[in-house]
Scaffold this motif. Structure first.
Motif, PDB file in Angstrom:
ATOM      1  N   GLN A   1       0.084   6.417   4.001  1.00 39.64           N
ATOM      2  CA  GLN A   1      -1.156   7.182   4.217  1.00 39.64           C
ATOM      3  C   GLN A   1      -1.238   7.651   5.639  1.00 39.64           C
ATOM      4  OE1 GLN A   1      -4.188   4.463   2.974  1.00 39.64           O
ATOM      5  NE2 GLN A   1      -4.569   5.602   1.107  1.00 39.64           N
TER       6      GLN A   1
ATOM      7  N   PRO B   1      -9.930 -10.494   5.590  1.00 33.38           N
ATOM      8  CA  PRO B   1      -8.775 -10.198   6.442  1.00 33.38           C
ATOM      9  C   PRO B   1      -8.696  -8.718   6.858  1.00 33.38           C
ATOM     10  CG  PRO B   1      -8.088 -11.069   4.291  1.00 33.38           C
ATOM     11  CD  PRO B   1      -9.568 -10.890   4.248  1.00 33.38           C
TER      12      PRO B   1
ATOM     13  N   GLY C   1      -7.683  -5.001   6.913  1.00 37.11           N
ATOM     14  CA  GLY C   1      -7.228  -4.060   5.896  1.00 37.11           C
ATOM     15  C   GLY C   1      -7.713  -4.363   4.501  1.00 37.11           C
TER      16      GLY C   1
ATOM     17  N   GLN D   1     -16.904   0.781  13.253  1.00 37.88           N
ATOM     18  CA  GLN D   1     -16.027  -0.095  14.015  1.00 37.88           C
ATOM     19  C   GLN D   1     -15.530   0.578  15.296  1.00 37.88           C
ATOM     20  OE1 GLN D   1     -12.962  -1.631  11.519  1.00 37.88           O
ATOM     21  NE2 GLN D   1     -12.248  -3.106  13.019  1.00 37.88           N
TER      22      GLN D   1
ATOM     23  N   SER E   1     -10.377   2.226  -0.975  1.00 33.86           N
ATOM     24  CA  SER E   1      -9.553   1.177  -1.581  1.00 33.86           C
ATOM     25  C   SER E   1     -10.229   0.507  -2.781  1.00 33.86           C
ATOM     26  CB  SER E   1      -9.235   0.112  -0.521  1.00 33.86           C
ATOM     27  OG  SER E   1     -10.447  -0.372   0.040  1.00 33.86           O
TER      28      SER E   1
ATOM     29  N   PHE F   1      -9.692   7.208  -4.194  1.00 31.56           N
ATOM     30  CA  PHE F   1      -8.662   6.186  -4.303  1.00 31.56           C
ATOM     31  C   PHE F   1      -7.302   6.835  -4.556  1.00 31.56           C
ATOM     32  CE2 PHE F   1      -6.920   2.092  -4.853  1.00 31.56           C
ATOM     33  CZ  PHE F   1      -6.150   2.041  -6.015  1.00 31.56           C
TER      34      PHE F   1
ATOM     35  N   ASP G   1      -9.583  12.567   1.062  1.00 34.36           N
ATOM     36  CA  ASP G   1      -9.007  11.291   1.490  1.00 34.36           C
ATOM     37  C   ASP G   1      -9.851  10.106   1.074  1.00 34.36           C
ATOM     38  OD1 ASP G   1      -7.703  12.471   4.707  1.00 34.36           O
ATOM     39  OD2 ASP G   1      -6.812  12.395   2.697  1.00 34.36           O
ATOM     40  N   VAL G   2     -11.118  10.351   0.671  1.00 30.93           N
ATOM     41  CA  VAL G   2     -11.953   9.207   0.292  1.00 30.93           C
ATOM     42  C   VAL G   2     -11.729   8.796  -1.148  1.00 30.93           C
ATOM     43  CG1 VAL G   2     -13.728   9.818   1.984  1.00 30.93           C
ATOM     44  CG2 VAL G   2     -14.033  10.453  -0.422  1.00 30.93           C
TER      45      VAL G   2
ATOM     46  N   GLY H   1      -9.007  -0.984  11.404  1.00 26.96           N
ATOM     47  CA  GLY H   1      -8.977  -1.270  12.826  1.00 26.96           C
ATOM     48  C   GLY H   1      -7.846  -2.233  13.181  1.00 26.96           C
TER      49      GLY H   1
ATOM     50  N   LEU I   1      -6.376   6.485   8.319  1.00 26.08           N
ATOM     51  CA  LEU I   1      -7.020   5.719   7.236  1.00 26.08           C
ATOM     52  C   LEU I   1      -6.755   4.231   7.354  1.00 26.08           C
ATOM     53  CD1 LEU I   1      -6.390   8.081   4.199  1.00 26.08           C
ATOM     54  CD2 LEU I   1      -8.609   7.457   5.111  1.00 26.08           C
TER      55      LEU I   1
ATOM     56  N   GLY J   1     -10.811  -3.977   3.254  1.00 27.68           N
ATOM     57  CA  GLY J   1     -11.775  -3.034   2.708  1.00 27.68           C
ATOM     58  C   GLY J   1     -13.204  -3.192   3.226  1.00 27.68           C
ATOM     59  N   LYS J   2     -13.412  -3.924   4.328  1.00 23.73           N
ATOM     60  CA  LYS J   2     -14.770  -4.155   4.845  1.00 23.73           C
ATOM     61  C   LYS J   2     -15.365  -2.857   5.388  1.00 23.73           C
ATOM     62  CE  LYS J   2     -13.423  -7.223   7.881  1.00 23.73           C
ATOM     63  NZ  LYS J   2     -11.959  -7.160   7.615  1.00 23.73           N
ATOM     64  N   SER J   3     -14.634  -2.166   6.263  1.00 25.22           N
ATOM     65  CA  SER J   3     -15.160  -0.927   6.844  1.00 25.22           C
ATOM     66  C   SER J   3     -15.289   0.148   5.763  1.00 25.22           C
ATOM     67  CB  SER J   3     -14.252  -0.428   7.957  1.00 25.22           C
ATOM     68  OG  SER J   3     -14.214  -1.357   9.006  1.00 25.22           O
TER      69      SER J   3
ATOM     70  N   GLY K   1      -4.408   5.313  -4.939  1.00 18.73           N
ATOM     71  CA  GLY K   1      -3.460   4.471  -5.656  1.00 18.73           C
ATOM     72  C   GLY K   1      -2.853   3.431  -4.741  1.00 18.73           C
TER      73      GLY K   1
ATOM     74  N   LYS L   1       0.842  -1.210   0.000  1.00 18.10           N
ATOM     75  CA  LYS L   1       0.000   0.000   0.000  1.00 18.10           C
ATOM     76  C   LYS L   1       0.862   1.239   0.000  1.00 18.10           C
ATOM     77  CE  LYS L   1      -3.817  -2.389   2.242  1.00 18.10           C
ATOM     78  NZ  LYS L   1      -4.786  -2.464   3.351  1.00 18.10           N
TER      79      LYS L   1
ATOM     80  N   GLU M   1     -18.412  -4.912  13.303  1.00 16.01           N
ATOM     81  CA  GLU M   1     -17.732  -5.633  14.380  1.00 16.01           C
ATOM     82  C   GLU M   1     -18.206  -5.209  15.761  1.00 16.01           C
ATOM     83  OE1 GLU M   1     -13.659  -6.502  13.950  1.00 16.01           O
ATOM     84  OE2 GLU M   1     -13.640  -6.115  11.799  1.00 16.01           O
TER      85      GLU M   1
HETATM   86  N1  LIG Z   1      -8.296   6.886  -0.393  1.00 13.79           N
HETATM   87  C1  LIG Z   1      -7.783   5.680  -0.282  1.00 13.79           C
HETATM   88  N2  LIG Z   1      -7.109   5.151  -1.318  1.00 13.79           N
HETATM   89  C2  LIG Z   1      -6.567   3.907  -1.213  1.00 13.79           C
HETATM   90  N3  LIG Z   1      -6.647   3.110  -0.136  1.00 13.79           N
HETATM   91  C3  LIG Z   1      -7.316   3.604   0.919  1.00 13.79           C
HETATM   92  C4  LIG Z   1      -7.915   4.897   0.910  1.00 13.79           C
HETATM   93  N4  LIG Z   1      -8.500   5.094   2.118  1.00 13.79           N
HETATM   94  C5  LIG Z   1      -8.267   3.981   2.852  1.00 13.79           C
HETATM   95  N5  LIG Z   1      -7.552   3.096   2.137  1.00 13.79           N
HETATM   96  C6  LIG Z   1      -7.056   1.779   2.582  1.00 13.79           C
HETATM   97  O1  LIG Z   1      -8.085   0.985   3.063  1.00 13.79           O
HETATM   98  C7  LIG Z   1      -7.554   0.111   4.061  1.00 13.79           C
HETATM   99  C8  LIG Z   1      -8.498  -0.027   5.213  1.00 13.79           C
HETATM  100  O2  LIG Z   1      -9.588  -0.713   4.879  1.00 13.79           O
HETATM  101  P1  LIG Z   1     -10.722  -1.047   5.917  1.00 13.79           P
HETATM  102  O3  LIG Z   1     -10.669  -0.122   7.070  1.00 13.79           O
HETATM  103  O4  LIG Z   1     -11.995  -1.167   5.194  1.00 13.79           O
HETATM  104  O5  LIG Z   1     -10.257  -2.507   6.405  1.00 13.79           O
HETATM  105  P2  LIG Z   1     -11.137  -3.639   7.113  1.00 13.79           P
HETATM  106  O6  LIG Z   1     -11.414  -4.702   6.116  1.00 13.79           O
HETATM  107  O7  LIG Z   1     -12.266  -3.025   7.791  1.00 13.79           O
HETATM  108  O8  LIG Z   1     -10.091  -4.237   8.160  1.00 13.79           O
HETATM  109  P3  LIG Z   1     -10.214  -4.605   9.746  1.00 13.79           P
HETATM  110  O9  LIG Z   1     -10.694  -6.022   9.812  1.00 13.79           O
HETATM  111  O10 LIG Z   1      -8.807  -4.472  10.228  1.00 13.79           O
HETATM  112  O11 LIG Z   1     -11.124  -3.652  10.395  1.00 13.79           O
HETATM  113  C9  LIG Z   1      -6.282   0.721   4.578  1.00 13.79           C
HETATM  114  O12 LIG Z   1      -5.234  -0.172   4.461  1.00 13.79           O
HETATM  115  C10 LIG Z   1      -6.078   1.954   3.737  1.00 13.79           C
HETATM  116  O13 LIG Z   1      -4.781   2.057   3.298  1.00 13.79           O
END
Ligand SMILES: Nc1ncnc2c1ncn2[C@@H]1O[C@H](COP(=O)(O)OP(=O)(O)OP(=O)(O)O)[C@@H](O)[C@H]1O
Ligand SMILES: Nc1ncnc2c1ncn2[C@@H]1O[C@H](COP(=O)(O)OP(=O)(O)OP(=O)(O)O)[C@@H](O)[C@H]1O
Ligand SMILES: [Mg+2]
Ligand SMILES: [Mg+2]
Lengths: 165, 159, 165, 159
Positions: free
Chosen positions: B55, C32, C34, C143, C13, C66, C63-64, B62, B59, C36-38, C68, B52, D89
């Motif tokens: 950032q 898993p 990170g 979360q 993401s 993408f 920040d929302v 959790g 961002l 992208g669920k949240s 890259g 990644k 969660e």
């Molecule tokens: N604008 C953006 N561009 C690219 N990636 C981003 C952007 N904003 C957030 N992310 C990425 O999204 C990821 C976080 O995703 P998210 O919070 O949805 O994870 P999750 O599946 O909920 O994980 P967990 O189980 O740990 O809660 C981070 O690794 C972050 O780098």
């Protein structure tokens, strides 16, 4: 291994006296929700000199004294003793073993003892200063608090490095 | 003071980037000092999970935030081990794979630092040398169950 | 069942366009750390009209978009569409199906559409007011935020009842 | 306004105490209005897990607090179901037994309210009607895995 034993009586949900004997290596504490696991970690942090009731999830310090249950009455005193192994001279006291005790009575009166000899809170806090267990300790992480290392503002993070320096 | 602080900062920072890579299996993390002299400046943290872009910490997900905070904690303990360490469900937001990486690291580090860990997670329990059960068979009153001293296979060396 | 589909492109993401088809009953999202669920739940809350970047874990609204990855460049626009079933006339619009779209460009410009017709943010917020999905919504729990229902001060808790009243 | 508020408050409060007992298997919980008129007053909450005394909310354990907050959420949804509900969660701090009670309750309520739940917990996944997998096989880019529409045994009726 440094922490040899934790004795708890009348502190939070410990209506009966309990004795936690520790061994070297990794100790893992398990149990259902609400059974008293975090109360053990609160007992340790209280005995090390924690003065803020809110860090112990209470609003007044009396909240740490066993308030009773459906079948039991409240008690009048909370007491926790940590027995530490000092053979490696980690702490600046001339004993091979150090027992630190803290008591609180419902009257609000506190007592502190080192190896059964009354002392002041200042003495206990001095004992643990700069060991990683003092105030701002990085080695006591409460439930849901792991995020605090990251989320504090930049200037707050320096105390973590200072405590270790 | 300030030279002690600088040495501590540099060593911990070095540890942080090593431990982060071990826990995440790649990527990178680092701390940097903000403006001002070493007596008053703050500390910025950047963390980059594998694959990644760099950032803003906020961002991160959790689980990524928790694992980054754990990496920083271990980095400090590596620099200055404390007499003992109490951790209360710090791995609650990690998925299975990250819990196992965390538990492995914990088990290796427990040779230098005494850990007392409160946990609900299987991966952590499996690494325990001693397991303590806590119960409230009488409602409202905590009791300790007898300990089960697990004979751990010598996997610690393998971890 | 009300929410039929979520289309996301260029939001956080989601470098590629994804389409989440929903079914009645209980939908559970797994994956898993990170992955992208949240970010999916952030996409829904953003499309419903969330204006605070900090509630979407960012510092600025850009920040929302993408940003890259190792192998991909950043994109210039984030777009989320929620397709809602309105046969039960839950929403005060004369359509059987409502598609709400929100876009944000790197330039800072925003676009809002209802069934592909441009509208204002106010129109979207009016659509969801008093349904439990508006501002102060009790039915979107982020979360680590479940505690907020309890931990807010007594006078803050009343807005939860007001939203439902 | 104030009579609408009072009605909503009373109904939700009634639901809260019923749902709390179902989730905890006993005990009791209630809300009460603080001083002042109904336009400005605040709301106090007391929760009492089974067999324990009434205590300050802050003394509850991590899991007990989460379960109490979940009971309040379900109490509000029972009074006024929203078009859909997204939960991220929220059961992370619950032990196995409480996760299963929560997942059962969720499954029963999902006949009235559409739930989209993000979870790592087995108990919750087992109650899913539809499971969505999220992955980042290309680092940094989220992809959805094909859904597996589980043929849930008709246990929902039994729940
Ligand atoms: N604008 C953006 N561009 C690219 N990636 C981003 C952007 N904003 C957030 N992310 C990425 O999204 C990821 C976080 O995703 P998210 O919070 O949805 O994870 P999750 O599946 O909920 O994980 P967990 O189980 O740990 O809660 C981070 O690794 C972050 O780098
Ligand atoms: N002064 C007190 N007297 C009696 N009981 C108390 C007192 N203070 C706290 N408790 C009880 O202790 C319980 C909380 O225990 P604790 O926080 O240790 O649980 P836990 O095992 O950590 O649970 P979880 O897994 O949910 O985090 C509460 O139910 C509370 O009622
Ligand atoms: Mg706990
Ligand atoms: Mg998440």
């Amino acid at each position: 291994m440094c922490l040899k034993r934790v004795d708890i009586q009348g502190f939070k949900s410990f209506g009966d006296r309990i004795k936690l004997e520790l061994h070297s290596g990794l100790s893992v504490v398990v149990g259902p929700n609400g059974s008293g696991k975090s109360n053990i970690s609160d007992a340790i942090s209280w005995c090390l000199g924690e003065q803020r009731a809110s860090s112990l999830r209470g609003s007044r310090m009396e909240d740490v004294i066993f308030a009773g249950s459906d079948k039991r009455k409240a008690v009048g005193m909370a007491e926790v003793t940590l027995t530490l192994d000092n053979t490696a001279k980690l702490f600046s006291l001339p004993y091979g073993e150090i027992a630190v005790t803290r008591r609180l009575y419902r009257s609000g009166e506190s007592e502190y003892l080192i190896n059964k000899v009354p002392c002041r809170l200042k003495d206990i806090q001095a004992l643990f200063m700069d060991t990683g267990l003092g105030r701002g300790a990085y080695s006591l992480i409460g439930q849901g608090k792991v995020d605090e290392i990251l989320s504090s503002r930049p200037e707050e993070r320096r105390h973590i490095i200072e405590e270790a320096a | 003071m300030s030279s002690q602080f600088t040495t501590a900062f540099q060593e911990i920072n070095g540890n942080f980037s090593v431990v982060f890579q071990q826990l995440f299996g790649g990527g990178g993390a680092t701390m940097s000092l903000t403006e001002g002299d070493t007596l008053t400046c703050g500390i910025d943290i950047t963390a980059r999970p594998p694959g990644k872009k760099n950032q803003n910490l906020s961002l991160l997900s959790g689980g990524e935030r928790a694992l980054t905070a754990i990496a920083l904690l271990f980095a400090i303990l590596r620099y200055k081990p404390s007499p003992f360490c109490v951790l209360d469900e710090i791995e609650a937001s990690l998925d299975e794979a990250n819990v196992n990486r965390f538990a492995n690291y914990l088990s290796r580090t427990s040779e230098e630092v005494q850990f007392i860990v409160i946990s609900h997670r299987k991966g952590t329990m499996e690494q325990a040398d001693t397991l303590y059960g806590v119960t409230m068979d009488e409602a409202g009153v905590t009791r300790l169950l007898s300990m089960s001293l697990e004979e751990k296979p010598d996997r610690k060396r393998l971890a």
